[in-house]
Design an enzyme around this catalytic site. Structure first.
Site, short mmCIF file in Angstrom:
data_model
loop_
_atom_site.label_atom_id
_atom_site.label_comp_id
_atom_site.label_asym_id
_atom_site.label_seq_id
_atom_site.Cartn_x
_atom_site.Cartn_y
_atom_site.Cartn_z
N HIS A 107 -9.33 1.44 -0.27
CA HIS A 107 -9.26 2.21 0.95
C HIS A 107 -10.63 2.03 1.61
O HIS A 107 -11.64 2.49 1.08
CB HIS A 107 -9.05 3.69 0.64
N HIS A 151 0.84 -1.20 0.00
CA HIS A 151 0.00 0.00 0.00
C HIS A 151 0.88 1.25 0.00
O HIS A 151 1.49 1.59 1.01
CB HIS A 151 -0.92 0.03 1.23
N ASP A 159 2.24 3.31 2.96
CA ASP A 159 1.24 4.32 2.61
C ASP A 159 1.86 5.59 2.05
O ASP A 159 1.61 5.94 0.90
CB ASP A 159 0.36 4.64 3.81
N GLN A 175 -9.59 8.81 -6.05
CA GLN A 175 -9.34 9.50 -4.79
C GLN A 175 -10.52 10.36 -4.34
O GLN A 175 -10.83 10.44 -3.15
CB GLN A 175 -8.10 10.38 -4.92
N GLU A 217 -11.40 4.33 6.26
CA GLU A 217 -10.28 5.06 6.84
C GLU A 217 -10.84 6.29 7.56
O GLU A 217 -10.75 7.42 7.10
CB GLU A 217 -9.29 5.48 5.75
N TRP A 271 0.21 13.93 3.22
CA TRP A 271 -0.33 13.30 4.41
C TRP A 271 0.73 12.99 5.48
O TRP A 271 0.39 12.80 6.62
CB TRP A 271 -1.06 12.01 4.03
N HIS A 326 1.45 5.39 -2.20
CA HIS A 326 0.95 6.41 -3.13
C HIS A 326 2.17 7.04 -3.81
O HIS A 326 2.67 8.08 -3.39
CB HIS A 326 0.12 7.46 -2.40
#
Length: 425
Positions: free
Chosen positions: A209, A56, A308, A151, A212, A314, A58
């Site tokens: 996802h 996982h 992640d 997203q 979350e 983030w 991005h």
């Protein structure tokens, strides 16, 4: 005659063995005294492991921290808003350059398989084109899977459905989703159904996802488990994050976990990010947001740690080191017995390989010759030290080497000495 011979390494199960490699394949494991090889590595006293796997990530956002601004609140929602701003100004070349730099970091850390979500809520599909390019460029040393990730919501964004299908037509590997970000719970559940049907029709895996959030009523994992069973997708579906389970009541979870186990759902908590983003609206007691890892494992659910984010809207830290991820995970999940710590090591190797459906992974004859040699005696020591990767071997070729983390000590009243980090007198 081998192309590469690794002598005397300690395997994760404690066995001491030599490994003979021919081409890109492990051809022999055992005692290979007198064997000849084009290159020999002495791994005596070192841990030899299959490579690290991150299911996982991005990669379209990685290494963008500070552009166009910093996430001041530290929340998931501000990060999503900030990513929307970044999408408007980034270029395809920038995404490729950042992703390749991250892949260099990953290769040096022995991270040789990555599943990256790529945002499809951009009609240009700039990120998709960039990461398809990167996937091709790194294929000789990193197995990169891409997830078509809407997203901004499969239904909430006006062109997300069309763009998701376009991305899959372009060669993206996995169907993604974000049901808890839709306008209503009903839309979220409907998006799970349609996306799973899309994956089933194309013979693809699913990685969503899922929940979350700190909201205990966000229960899309239940729908995901149901659709997995209905469509015969068992073993091919992952629920990422699952943080709402941290806040759910125990009675509901006692119903949910068997449903997930029946559907053979794979679970991907992301401890570094989950404990940073979740609980931001709490005072005290303050929830930390990590899902129920040990409870899922007790039901036979395959659970693996994910990275992640690294230096993006983030998360302001990160190094591509899956031992950091597992180290944080074992603390937050309170997995500190010897057996549990060994499981945490497996969660960034074999468990994650299962989630990604990696063929020919592992340390066995016939497996792909991708492995790492660590400056540690066993998996627990590797976690404790976040051990140096002495050699990284990808598909039969040594692609990275590092010096041991030794110290030369000169202390008053004692003779000069050298000490290995994990040496115990």
């Amino acid at each position: 005659m081998f192309d590469l011979l690794i002598k005397g390494g300690t395997l994760p199960d404690g066995e001491i063995a030599d490994i003979g490699i021919t081409g890109d394949t492990i051809t022999t494991i055992g005692k290979l005294d007198g064997a000849q090889a084009g290159q020999t590595i002495d791994a005596t006293g070192d841990l030899v492991s299959p490579p690290f796997v991150d299911p996982h990530f991005h990669m379209d956002a990685t290494l963008s921290y500070g552009t166009p601004r910093i996430n001041v609140s530290g929340t998931l929602l501000e990060g999503i808003g900030l990513w929307g701003e970044l999408k408007q100004v980034m270029t395809q070349d920038e995404v490729v350059d950042r992703a390749l730099t991250y892949c260099d970091w990953a290769a040096s850390m022995g991270l040789l398989a990555i599943r990256s979500h790529v945002d499809v809520c951009d009609d240009r599909l700039l990120g998709v084109e960039a990461l398809l390019d990167v996937r091709e460029q790194v294929k000789d040393y990193i197995d990169l899977q891409l997830v078509a990730f809407p997203q901004d919501g499969f239904y909430r964004d006006p062109t997300a459905r069309e763009n998701t299908i376009r991305a899959l037509d372009m060669g993206v590997d996995v169907v993604g989703g974000i049901p808890h970000f839709e306008r209503t719970m009903a839309d979220g559940a409907a998006s799970v159904t349609e996306l799973c049907e899309l994956a089933a029709a194309r013979g693809l895996q699913v990685d969503m996802h899922c929940d979350e959030t700190d909201d205990p009523m966000s229960r899309h994992i239940e729908t995901l488990a149901y659709e997995t069973q209905r469509l015969g997708l068992q073993g091919r579906v992952a629920g990422s994050h699952l943080t709402s389970m941290h806040s759910m009541d125990n009675y509901y979870v006692s119903k949910l976990l068997p449903l997930m186990a029946e559907a053979q759902i794979n679970a991907i908590p992301n401890p570094l990010i989950n404990i940073v983003l979740q609980g931001r609206h709490d005072t005290y007691p303050k929830r930390r947001g990590l899902t129920r890892v040990k409870e899922m494992q007790a039901h036979g659910i395959n659970v693996g740690w994910g990275q992640d984010c690294v230096l993006d809207p983030w998360y302001s830290l990160g190094t591509a080191d899956m031992l950091d991820v597992a180290f944080m995970g074992l603390h937050v999940a309170q997995m500190t017995s010897p057996a549990e710590m060994r499981t945490c090591f497996d969660m960034v190797t074999t468990h994650n390989a299962k989630t990604m459906g990696l063929a020919d992974y592992g340390l066995h004859v016939g497996a792909k010759a991708s492995l790492i040699i660590l400056d540690a005696g066993d998996p627990i020591e590797a976690l404790r030290l976040r051990a140096t990767r002495l050699h990284v071997i990808a598909k039969g070729k040594v692609i990275s080497q590092s010096a041991r983390a030794d110290a030369k000590i000169s202390l008053p009243g004692r003779p000069p000495t050298s000490r290995r980090r994990h040496q115990v007198d």
